[in-house]
Design a protein around this motif. Sequence first.
Motif, PDB file in Angstrom:
ATOM      1  N   VAL A 114       0.833  -1.206   0.000  1.00  0.00           N
ATOM      2  CA  VAL A 114       0.000   0.000   0.000  1.00  0.00           C
ATOM      3  C   VAL A 114       0.868   1.258   0.000  1.00  0.00           C
ATOM      4  CG1 VAL A 114      -1.614   1.360   1.400  1.00  0.00           C
ATOM      5  CG2 VAL A 114      -2.024  -1.060   1.031  1.00  0.00           C
ATOM      6  N   VAL A 115       1.931   1.250   0.817  1.00  0.00           N
ATOM      7  CA  VAL A 115       2.828   2.407   0.856  1.00  0.00           C
ATOM      8  C   VAL A 115       3.451   2.634  -0.518  1.00  0.00           C
ATOM      9  CG1 VAL A 115       5.035   3.233   1.759  1.00  0.00           C
ATOM     10  CG2 VAL A 115       3.317   2.302   3.317  1.00  0.00           C
ATOM     11  N   LEU A 116       3.914   1.571  -1.179  1.00  0.00           N
ATOM     12  CA  LEU A 116       4.537   1.707  -2.495  1.00  0.00           C
ATOM     13  C   LEU A 116       3.529   2.186  -3.539  1.00  0.00           C
ATOM     14  CD1 LEU A 116       6.816  -1.481  -2.587  1.00  0.00           C
ATOM     15  CD2 LEU A 116       7.511   0.906  -2.230  1.00  0.00           C
ATOM     16  N   ILE A 117       2.324   1.674  -3.489  1.00  0.00           N
ATOM     17  CA  ILE A 117       1.292   2.101  -4.439  1.00  0.00           C
ATOM     18  C   ILE A 117       0.998   3.588  -4.269  1.00  0.00           C
ATOM     19  CG2 ILE A 117      -1.178   1.914  -5.001  1.00  0.00           C
ATOM     20  CD1 ILE A 117      -0.935  -1.101  -4.393  1.00  0.00           C
ATOM     21  N   ARG A 118       0.829   4.025  -3.027  1.00  0.00           N
ATOM     22  CA  ARG A 118       0.507   5.437  -2.793  1.00  0.00           C
ATOM     23  C   ARG A 118       1.664   6.343  -3.191  1.00  0.00           C
ATOM     24  NH1 ARG A 118      -2.211   4.493   3.224  1.00  0.00           N
ATOM     25  NH2 ARG A 118      -4.114   3.460   2.464  1.00  0.00           N
ATOM     26  N   LEU A 119       2.879   5.959  -2.865  1.00  0.00           N
ATOM     27  CA  LEU A 119       4.033   6.773  -3.256  1.00  0.00           C
ATOM     28  C   LEU A 119       4.155   6.849  -4.776  1.00  0.00           C
ATOM     29  CD1 LEU A 119       6.726   5.621  -0.658  1.00  0.00           C
ATOM     30  CD2 LEU A 119       5.530   7.817  -0.726  1.00  0.00           C
ATOM     31  N   SER A 120       3.887   5.746  -5.471  1.00  0.00           N
ATOM     32  CA  SER A 120       3.971   5.753  -6.941  1.00  0.00           C
ATOM     33  C   SER A 120       2.917   6.658  -7.559  1.00  0.00           C
ATOM     34  CB  SER A 120       3.813   4.329  -7.480  1.00  0.00           C
ATOM     35  OG  SER A 120       2.485   3.862  -7.306  1.00  0.00           O
ATOM     36  N   GLN A 121       1.854   6.909  -6.817  1.00  0.00           N
ATOM     37  CA  GLN A 121       0.782   7.799  -7.292  1.00  0.00           C
ATOM     38  C   GLN A 121       0.967   9.228  -6.801  1.00  0.00           C
ATOM     39  OE1 GLN A 121      -2.592   5.719  -5.652  1.00  0.00           O
ATOM     40  NE2 GLN A 121      -2.719   4.266  -7.374  1.00  0.00           N
ATOM     41  N   GLY A 122       2.082   9.473  -6.100  1.00  0.00           N
ATOM     42  CA  GLY A 122       2.343  10.811  -5.587  1.00  0.00           C
ATOM     43  C   GLY A 122       1.469  11.193  -4.415  1.00  0.00           C
ATOM     44  N   ARG A 123       0.980  10.198  -3.689  1.00  0.00           N
ATOM     45  CA  ARG A 123       0.101  10.450  -2.554  1.00  0.00           C
ATOM     46  C   ARG A 123       0.828  10.155  -1.250  1.00  0.00           C
ATOM     47  NH1 ARG A 123      -3.768   7.113  -1.951  1.00  0.00           N
ATOM     48  NH2 ARG A 123      -5.256   8.594  -1.074  1.00  0.00           N
ATOM     49  N   SER A 124       0.305  10.704  -0.161  1.00  0.00           N
ATOM     50  CA  SER A 124       0.871  10.416   1.153  1.00  0.00           C
ATOM     51  C   SER A 124       0.641   8.949   1.496  1.00  0.00           C
ATOM     52  CB  SER A 124       0.224  11.291   2.224  1.00  0.00           C
ATOM     53  OG  SER A 124       0.574  10.828   3.524  1.00  0.00           O
ATOM     54  N   PRO A 125       1.657   8.244   2.000  1.00  0.00           N
ATOM     55  CA  PRO A 125       1.462   6.835   2.350  1.00  0.00           C
ATOM     56  C   PRO A 125       0.561   6.638   3.564  1.00  0.00           C
ATOM     57  CG  PRO A 125       3.641   7.574   3.014  1.00  0.00           C
ATOM     58  CD  PRO A 125       3.044   8.685   2.207  1.00  0.00           C
ATOM     59  N   PHE A 126       0.270   7.713   4.298  1.00  0.00           N
ATOM     60  CA  PHE A 126      -0.505   7.583   5.533  1.00  0.00           C
ATOM     61  C   PHE A 126      -1.919   8.140   5.421  1.00  0.00           C
ATOM     62  CE2 PHE A 126       3.979   7.712   6.914  1.00  0.00           C
ATOM     63  CZ  PHE A 126       4.037   6.460   7.505  1.00  0.00           C
ATOM     64  N   VAL A 127      -2.365   8.468   4.218  1.00  0.00           N
ATOM     65  CA  VAL A 127      -3.745   8.898   4.007  1.00  0.00           C
ATOM     66  C   VAL A 127      -4.498   7.743   3.377  1.00  0.00           C
ATOM     67  CG1 VAL A 127      -5.278  10.525   2.847  1.00  0.00           C
ATOM     68  CG2 VAL A 127      -3.112  11.321   3.796  1.00  0.00           C
ATOM     69  N   GLY A 128      -5.542   7.255   4.049  1.00  0.00           N
ATOM     70  CA  GLY A 128      -6.210   6.021   3.675  1.00  0.00           C
ATOM     71  C   GLY A 128      -6.881   6.047   2.318  1.00  0.00           C
ATOM     72  N   ASP A 129      -7.023   4.853   1.737  1.00  0.00           N
ATOM     73  CA  ASP A 129      -7.733   4.690   0.475  1.00  0.00           C
ATOM     74  C   ASP A 129      -8.258   3.263   0.391  1.00  0.00           C
ATOM     75  OD1 ASP A 129      -5.554   3.083  -0.198  1.00  0.00           O
ATOM     76  OD2 ASP A 129      -4.515   4.704  -1.243  1.00  0.00           O
ATOM     77  N   LEU A 130      -8.685   2.860  -0.795  1.00  0.00           N
ATOM     78  CA  LEU A 130      -9.253   1.527  -0.993  1.00  0.00           C
ATOM     79  C   LEU A 130      -8.332   0.671  -1.847  1.00  0.00           C
ATOM     80  CD1 LEU A 130     -12.983   2.550  -1.675  1.00  0.00           C
ATOM     81  CD2 LEU A 130     -11.904   1.933   0.495  1.00  0.00           C
ATOM     82  N   GLN A 131      -7.036   0.705  -1.556  1.00  0.00           N
ATOM     83  CA  GLN A 131      -6.057  -0.034  -2.343  1.00  0.00           C
ATOM     84  C   GLN A 131      -5.316  -1.101  -1.525  1.00  0.00           C
ATOM     85  OE1 GLN A 131      -4.243   2.519  -5.678  1.00  0.00           O
ATOM     86  NE2 GLN A 131      -4.297   3.953  -3.954  1.00  0.00           N
ATOM     87  N   HIS A 132      -5.893  -1.480  -0.405  1.00  0.00           N
ATOM     88  CA  HIS A 132      -5.281  -2.511   0.432  1.00  0.00           C
ATOM     89  C   HIS A 132      -5.452  -3.886  -0.206  1.00  0.00           C
ATOM     90  CE1 HIS A 132      -4.460   0.035   3.962  1.00  0.00           C
ATOM     91  NE2 HIS A 132      -5.526   0.708   3.555  1.00  0.00           N
ATOM     92  N   LEU A 133      -4.728  -4.869   0.317  1.00  0.00           N
ATOM     93  CA  LEU A 133      -4.821  -6.227  -0.198  1.00  0.00           C
ATOM     94  C   LEU A 133      -6.270  -6.707  -0.207  1.00  0.00           C
ATOM     95  CD1 LEU A 133      -3.638  -8.953  -1.080  1.00  0.00           C
ATOM     96  CD2 LEU A 133      -3.199  -9.458   1.343  1.00  0.00           C
ATOM     97  N   SER A 134      -7.001  -6.442   0.855  1.00  0.00           N
ATOM     98  CA  SER A 134      -8.396  -6.877   0.921  1.00  0.00           C
ATOM     99  C   SER A 134      -9.227  -6.251  -0.194  1.00  0.00           C
ATOM    100  CB  SER A 134      -8.991  -6.506   2.285  1.00  0.00           C
ATOM    101  OG  SER A 134      -8.819  -5.122   2.537  1.00  0.00           O
TER     102      SER A 134
END
Length: 398
Positions: free
Chosen positions: A310-330
């Motif tokens: 999740v951290v890598l996905i958010r960083l690759s999108q230019g987003r903060s790794p600590f702001v939640g989204d719907l991209q978790h494994l689940s």
Amino acid sequence: MINLCLALVPLAALVSLIATAAVIRVSRALNAYDGWGVAGQVKEAPRRVPNTGGVAIVLGFLLPLVTGVLKLRGIDASPDADWRNDFTLLPADLHEHLAGIQARTPLALLLGACVLWLHVLGLIDDRRPLGAWPKLVVMAVPAIALPLLTTLSPQLDDTRLLTLLDGRVGGVWLSIGLTAVWFLVVTNALNFLDNMDGLAGGVAAVAGSLLLVGALRNEQWFVGACLALLVGACLGFLAYNAPRRGGAKIFMGDGGSLVLGFLLAFLTVRATYFAPDDAAARALRGSGAWYALLTPLVVLAVPLYDFTSVVLIRLSQGRSPFVGDLQHLSHRLVKRGLSKRVAVYVIWALTAVSGVSGLLLARAGAWEAVLIGVQVVVLVGVIAAVEYASAGKAENGR
């Protein structure tokens, strides 16, 4: 002592079960429901479900722990104490371990203070969402304080990673720093995982149960007792939070997920996996090979995979790794066709598979450890490969 430790599981479950039922009623009366989160956070539309279940989890863990150590603190632990020859309600198995329990009391109370610190942080964040960085700073306080205080205070046992390197690389400060990072990573990993009904509580219960087996096998009674309380507190809460038709009746919120993550981090640090200079300890705790130190990484491989991806996905999108989204494994499993309930069960099962591997690693020989390592790497690799291969189809099917 094994039976006494195991008895703590139903005790904590009962406390947590009763507390969860009470918390649901009080929270509904106070309108303490789940909300939208911080600005920029992407989450499913909030349900009218209380997000205060962390209160019950904390009570299930702390109430028996603190009550027990405080009740035993004033008893004379000397071998010739008069009470040993009289009728006593104190279980016989505790008699020889009373002095050891009393020696662990300051550490137990320090752990309780850290748990309450994170619990209050979570409760505040659940009511009035905090920014990512202020929240991380507050989380760092117990992560740094616990290994630092246990190093400086003679009344506390060292609670640090890789203490065997103290005389070689960086002294105690490298160990303190690595331990603080481990606390923060695992705490956030469980916090990240709390995104579907029963997910974080179930993963914590599965991982905690396997770590409990290892602790009891190695006669680590303090760690075992704490793990038993953690597992019981999760089970009592899951009675109202597990995936079901109509949805969960309560969420744990940050007031619960931060606590579970911190406890798992603390207990994996406290557990002993490697005893290079003590033949007796090696005979008791398994092989003395260095790879036993990787046990926590193997047991917690699935939540750590979710956190890292999740951290890598958010960083690759230019987003903060600590702001939640719907991209978790689940969420990614659901996008690939699983129902939410099945996705949660799959992650529980994957945690059990990696956890059993970690349990075996501590006593494995060299070639067995290689097989275990390959198995876990393949497990995580297959998950990642399937996700990558089906990413396009999942996006097109949205």
